[in-house]
Design a protein around this motif. Sequence first.
Motif, PDB file in Angstrom:
ATOM      1  N   SER A  95      -3.906  -1.913   9.783  1.00 14.87           N
ATOM      2  CA  SER A  95      -3.943  -2.564   8.468  1.00 14.87           C
ATOM      3  C   SER A  95      -2.676  -3.341   8.157  1.00 14.87           C
ATOM      4  N   ALA A  96      -1.765  -3.443   9.095  1.00 13.92           N
ATOM      5  CA  ALA A  96      -0.470  -4.069   8.821  1.00 13.92           C
ATOM      6  C   ALA A  96      -0.606  -5.526   8.401  1.00 13.92           C
ATOM      7  N   ASP A  97      -1.644  -6.214   8.869  1.00 10.51           N
ATOM      8  CA  ASP A  97      -1.795  -7.624   8.531  1.00 10.51           C
ATOM      9  C   ASP A  97      -2.208  -7.834   7.079  1.00 10.51           C
ATOM     10  N   LEU A  98      -2.612  -6.771   6.392  1.00  8.17           N
ATOM     11  CA  LEU A  98      -3.066  -6.893   5.002  1.00  8.17           C
ATOM     12  C   LEU A  98      -1.946  -6.751   3.990  1.00  8.17           C
TER      13      LEU A  98
ATOM     14  N   ALA B  89       0.842  -1.199   0.000  1.00  4.91           N
ATOM     15  CA  ALA B  89       0.000   0.000   0.000  1.00  4.91           C
ATOM     16  C   ALA B  89       0.872   1.243   0.000  1.00  4.91           C
ATOM     17  N   TYR B  90       0.473   2.216  -0.803  1.00  5.71           N
ATOM     18  CA  TYR B  90       1.128   3.519  -0.790  1.00  5.71           C
ATOM     19  C   TYR B  90       0.624   4.340   0.400  1.00  5.71           C
ATOM     20  N   VAL B  91       1.561   4.938   1.102  1.00  6.86           N
ATOM     21  CA  VAL B  91       1.232   5.910   2.159  1.00  6.86           C
ATOM     22  C   VAL B  91       1.613   7.267   1.582  1.00  6.86           C
ATOM     23  N   TRP B  92       0.631   7.987   1.075  1.00  8.81           N
ATOM     24  CA  TRP B  92       0.873   9.152   0.238  1.00  8.81           C
ATOM     25  C   TRP B  92       0.541  10.476   0.935  1.00  8.81           C
TER      26      TRP B  92
ATOM     27  N   SER C 215       4.478  -0.877  13.161  1.00 11.72           N
ATOM     28  CA  SER C 215       3.579  -1.665  12.319  1.00 11.72           C
ATOM     29  C   SER C 215       4.148  -3.041  12.008  1.00 11.72           C
ATOM     30  N   GLY C 216       5.469  -3.191  12.120  1.00 13.04           N
ATOM     31  CA  GLY C 216       6.093  -4.476  11.853  1.00 13.04           C
ATOM     32  C   GLY C 216       6.239  -4.809  10.384  1.00 13.04           C
ATOM     33  N   ARG C 217       6.050  -3.819   9.514  1.00 11.12           N
ATOM     34  CA  ARG C 217       6.166  -4.043   8.073  1.00 11.12           C
ATOM     35  C   ARG C 217       7.298  -3.188   7.506  1.00 11.12           C
ATOM     36  N   PRO C 218       8.058  -3.729   6.529  1.00 12.30           N
ATOM     37  CA  PRO C 218       9.133  -2.936   5.920  1.00 12.30           C
ATOM     38  C   PRO C 218       8.561  -1.784   5.112  1.00 12.30           C
ATOM     39  N   ALA C 219       9.394  -0.783   4.872  1.00 16.16           N
ATOM     40  CA  ALA C 219       8.980   0.404   4.134  1.00 16.16           C
ATOM     41  C   ALA C 219       9.900   0.639   2.947  1.00 16.16           C
TER      42      ALA C 219
ATOM     43  N   TRP D 220     -12.064  -1.847   2.366  1.00 17.63           N
ATOM     44  CA  TRP D 220     -10.763  -2.242   1.805  1.00 17.63           C
ATOM     45  C   TRP D 220     -10.365  -3.630   2.296  1.00 17.63           C
ATOM     46  N   ARG D 221     -10.532  -3.867   3.583  1.00 17.13           N
ATOM     47  CA  ARG D 221     -10.187  -5.172   4.157  1.00 17.13           C
ATOM     48  C   ARG D 221     -11.058  -6.275   3.552  1.00 17.13           C
ATOM     49  N   ALA D 222     -12.337  -5.999   3.387  1.00 14.78           N
ATOM     50  CA  ALA D 222     -13.247  -7.009   2.845  1.00 14.78           C
ATOM     51  C   ALA D 222     -12.876  -7.383   1.416  1.00 14.78           C
ATOM     52  N   VAL D 223     -12.501  -6.399   0.599  1.00 18.65           N
ATOM     53  CA  VAL D 223     -12.136  -6.668  -0.792  1.00 18.65           C
ATOM     54  C   VAL D 223     -10.857  -7.502  -0.855  1.00 18.65           C
ATOM     55  N   ILE D 224      -9.865  -7.153  -0.050  1.00 20.65           N
ATOM     56  CA  ILE D 224      -8.595  -7.897  -0.066  1.00 20.65           C
ATOM     57  C   ILE D 224      -8.787  -9.328   0.426  1.00 20.65           C
TER      58      ILE D 224
END
Length: 401
Positions: free
Chosen positions: A50-53, A32-35, A83-87, A299-303
């Motif tokens: 949202s980090a789990d997505l 995901a873009y963080v813009w 968040s535990g996610r790379p950037a 967004w979560r439901a679609v993914i």
Amino acid sequence: MSARWLPVAWLAAVLLAACGEKPAPTPLAHDAYVWQRRWQPALSAALRDSADLVGSWRILAGEIDRQGRFEPIAVDRAAIVASGRPAIPVVRIAAPLATLDSAMLVADLVAVRGDWPTSTTLEIDHDCGSRQLADYARFLVALRRALPPGQRLLITVLPDWLGARELDGLLATVDEVVLQLHSLDKQARSLFDAAGARAWTASLARRTGKPFRVALPNYGSRVVLDGQGRIAAIESEVPIDGGRLGAVPGEDRELFAAPATVSAFLRWLEKTSPRHFAGVVWFRLPLAGDQRAWTPVTWRAVISHRETPVRLAGELQSSDQPGRQTVVLRNAGAMDGTLPAALVVKAPCRGIAGSNGYVLEREGDESVFLRRQNALLRVGGQVIVGLVECRAGTGRVRIDE
């Protein structure tokens, strides 16, 4: 050949086919873009929730504006780490490369890379015309020479470039590309064309031998048109400067990407698994309260393939004018949905006027409020469709899709 020597995945596919079962669709990888230009508490909360997505965040780290000035973005590094996610840092170049000092631009980009020591990737977002692709490729060659060894270089790609011979040279300079499938058409009628997106994705899959991703929209934009129907300004994540526009004659349009349409495209990606396809990058990370993006729950439901039917409800509510009621449309479900084609109010209520993109027409004893402009109605949201004349407690509303 003995079955025990067959590759496990191939053997599994054969056994499934023999049993009349189809292999499950390939799960997609999502980034995901963080813009956002300003990091506020809602943004930090969105990263956490949202980090789990996602696999990675693609963070707007800086921008070269149209005047050639480099503007770094003050990023909340602690929120990213939490968040535990790379950037992946992304730099947007809004100015034409021909107007910039190449050596200084390379130095700025190398400095951005130095500000993100835990990332081995730098992404460039530069929208230029097809005729400038050769110049863009030469610039990227110079940038790669200046970057540390082993640094991965990514760029965004526009669908318009797919017909240019120069694209091959551009693709050769980078490790991976993101095909941008969200944009305004020339008539400012949509943000996402599903048929075009399928064709563009297939075209790039044939064109490149390197990994590529596609950028999909989960947001909307306000488009301001001038008196000739040309796009005068676009408002998405950044509000339009009213002083810059002045008194522009024309109209406003609210455009969006319908969740159902984008979801169907995702299913197509899973089913077809284009060659070299590496995943999806969403533009952009939705925040609670962001009125131009899907709600986070949608967004979560679609993914996660957990879409539920959209539940719209029409009702009459008392107004502040005696003998009149407002026609209200509510989203009572758990998914964002598009406005219906019409709302019908029966006698004894008589329509007076439509509002918010609906116009009033009468058919016998029915007042029909017809949609003239499409829009997205978010979960829990409501919109006033029009005004009718009748006392409170009378009349009812029917929704026509």
